[in-house]
Design an enzyme around this catalytic site. Sequence first.
Site, PDB file in Angstrom:
ATOM      1  N   SER A 255      -0.682  -2.999 -33.440  1.00  0.00           N
ATOM      2  CA  SER A 255      -0.702  -1.816 -32.142  1.00  0.00           C
ATOM      3  C   SER A 255      -0.852  -0.583 -32.931  1.00  0.00           C
ATOM      4  O   SER A 255      -1.166   0.409 -32.005  1.00  0.00           O
ATOM      5  CB  SER A 255       0.551  -2.067 -31.649  1.00  0.00           C
TER       6      SER A 255
ATOM      7  N   HIS B 151      -1.535  -6.842 -27.554  1.00  0.00           N
ATOM      8  CA  HIS B 151      -2.490  -5.844 -27.447  1.00  0.00           C
ATOM      9  C   HIS B 151      -4.008  -6.554 -27.466  1.00  0.00           C
ATOM     10  O   HIS B 151      -5.087  -5.722 -27.331  1.00  0.00           O
ATOM     11  CB  HIS B 151      -2.576  -5.032 -28.659  1.00  0.00           C
TER      12      HIS B 151
ATOM     13  N   LYS C 254       0.897  -4.705 -20.496  1.00  0.00           N
ATOM     14  CA  LYS C 254      -0.227  -3.713 -20.884  1.00  0.00           C
ATOM     15  C   LYS C 254      -1.430  -4.123 -20.155  1.00  0.00           C
ATOM     16  O   LYS C 254      -1.380  -3.317 -19.195  1.00  0.00           O
ATOM     17  CB  LYS C 254      -0.318  -4.077 -22.488  1.00  0.00           C
TER      18      LYS C 254
HETATM   19  C1  LIG Z   1       4.035  -3.794 -26.651  1.00  0.00           C
HETATM   20  C2  LIG Z   1       4.297  -4.974 -27.608  1.00  0.00           C
HETATM   21  C3  LIG Z   1       5.366  -5.906 -27.177  1.00  0.00           C
HETATM   22  C4  LIG Z   1       6.423  -5.699 -26.162  1.00  0.00           C
HETATM   23  O1  LIG Z   1       5.964  -6.170 -24.747  1.00  0.00           O
HETATM   24  P1  LIG Z   1       6.703  -5.491 -23.643  1.00  0.00           P
HETATM   25  O2  LIG Z   1       6.211  -6.327 -22.655  1.00  0.00           O
HETATM   26  O3  LIG Z   1       6.312  -4.096 -23.310  1.00  0.00           O
HETATM   27  O4  LIG Z   1       8.209  -5.778 -23.921  1.00  0.00           O
HETATM   28  C5  LIG Z   1       5.536  -7.250 -28.012  1.00  0.00           C
HETATM   29  N1  LIG Z   1       4.734  -7.206 -29.175  1.00  0.00           N
HETATM   30  C6  LIG Z   1       3.618  -6.465 -29.350  1.00  0.00           C
HETATM   31  C7  LIG Z   1       2.820  -6.674 -30.690  1.00  0.00           C
HETATM   32  C8  LIG Z   1       3.382  -5.373 -28.566  1.00  0.00           C
HETATM   33  O5  LIG Z   1       2.333  -4.597 -28.846  1.00  0.00           O
END
Ligand SMILES: *Cc1c(COP(=O)(O)O)cnc(C)c1O
Length: 394
Positions: free
Chosen positions: A183, A211, A242
Site C-alpha cells: 500500500s 489494494h 477501498k
Molecule cells: C487498508 C488495508 C487493510 C484494512 O482494511 P479496512 O477495511 O480499512 O480495515 C488491510 N490490509 C491492507 C493490506 C490494507 O491496505
Amino acid sequence: MSTHELNFLKVKIEELKEAGVYRELPINYGPCDNVINLNGKQVINLSSNNYLGLSNHPRVKQAAIDAVNKYGAGAGAVRTIVGNQDVIGRLEDILAQFKHEEAVMCFQSGLNCNIGTIQAITAKGDLIISDELNHASIIDGVRLSKADRAVFKHSNMDALEKILKERRKDYNQVLIITDGVFSMDGDLAKLPKIVELAEKYDALTYVDDAHGSGVLGESGRGTVDHFNLHGRVDFIIGTLSKAIGVVGGYVASKQVTKTWLHHRARPLLFSTALPPAATAAAIESVKMLMESTEFTDKLWDNADYFKKGLGKLGFDTGNSETPITPVMIGEEAKTMEFSKALLDAGVYVSGIVFPTVGLGKGRLRCMLSASHTKEDLDIAIKTFEKVGKDLGII
Ligand SMILES: *Cc1c(COP(=O)(O)O)cnc(C)c1O
C-alpha cells in the site's frame, strides 16, 4: 498536583511537534469524491482509497437507503448469537462468485478480517512467514497467533525460500502471508513465485488484496486473477472499504474455512456484524463491477495519465505498478511541508512518514480514482510542479 493530567502523553506529543510530524486532521464537510470540501475549502482529493468513485455513487447510496428501510440501522448483535441477516449471506455469495472462490466470510473491516482469520487458522506448532512490508493488520494478526513467525526481506524470493528450506520440516502447517499490492509503494507481490515455492515446500498461502480488489484483474477481481492463480492461493483477503467504497472486509477461500471461522474467528464471535446499509451498498458495488469494466478502465487511464505527468516533471514515483502513486521526498519534515503547500494551493495529498514508512522514506502518496476528471489531474500536476520548484525538489 493532579495525577490525572496525563502528562506522559503531553511529553510524547511535544516530541511529535519537535520532529515536525504532528498533525491536526482536516475535516471533510461532504462526501468522499474527486473534489472535497476540506476545512471549508474545495480541494482536489488525491488521498482516498475510493478507487472507483463508488462511495458516493447514486446506485450504491440508494441500496444503503433501501436496506435501512427494510432491515433497520444496526445488525443487533454478533452473528453467532442473533443469526445472520439474509443480506450478509447475499453479500458473501456474490463476493464468492466475483472472486471465483468457493466461499466468502465477511468481517466488519479488513483489519478485523486479518486479526480474526490469521489467529483462527494457525496454531502452536505452525510457522507463519511474512513479508517485512505487510500491512499493520497482518502484523497484529500474526502477533495474536500462537504460531512461530519468520519475516523475509520485502519481495525477496531467495530469502523466502531459505526460510522454507531450513525450517519447513520443523512445523505442522506453514503459512506464507503477503500483501497483494503493497500500500505504501504500489508494487505487486511476486505471487507466481510465492505460489510455486509454497507448492514446492507444502506451505499454505494467504494474500491480503485490500489494494488489489477492485483494481487489478478482470473487472477488479484482484491480484490472484491478474496473475491467473485461481485455485492456488488458499486465503484471499479483500476489503469493502477501498475500491468497493463502503466498509468491511472478507476472506475468500474454501467452505471449510468459512465453517471454521464461524466457530473460531474472534471478531465474528465477539463483535457485532456489519450494518445492513453497508452490506447492501457493498452488494450493489460488486454488482456494478461485474456488469462492466467501465470503472476499472477509467481508474487505470487516470493513473497512467497522472504518473506520466509527474514523471515528465522529474518527480520520483518509485516502483509503483498500480494506481497508488508515491512521490518520494525523503525527509519527514520536508514531506509534511510539501503536503501543506499542496493543500494551501488546493490539492489534498497526505504526507506519509515514519512510522508508517521507514525513517527518511517520507513520501506524498497520491491515490488516483475513476472519479477524477482530466481537468482535476491537470490542475494537480501543475500544482505539484509549482510546489516542487518552490521547495527545490525538482
Ligand atoms: C487498508 C488495508 C487493510 C484494512 O482494511 P479496512 O477495511 O480499512 O480495515 C488491510 N490490509 C491492507 C493490506 C490494507 O491496505
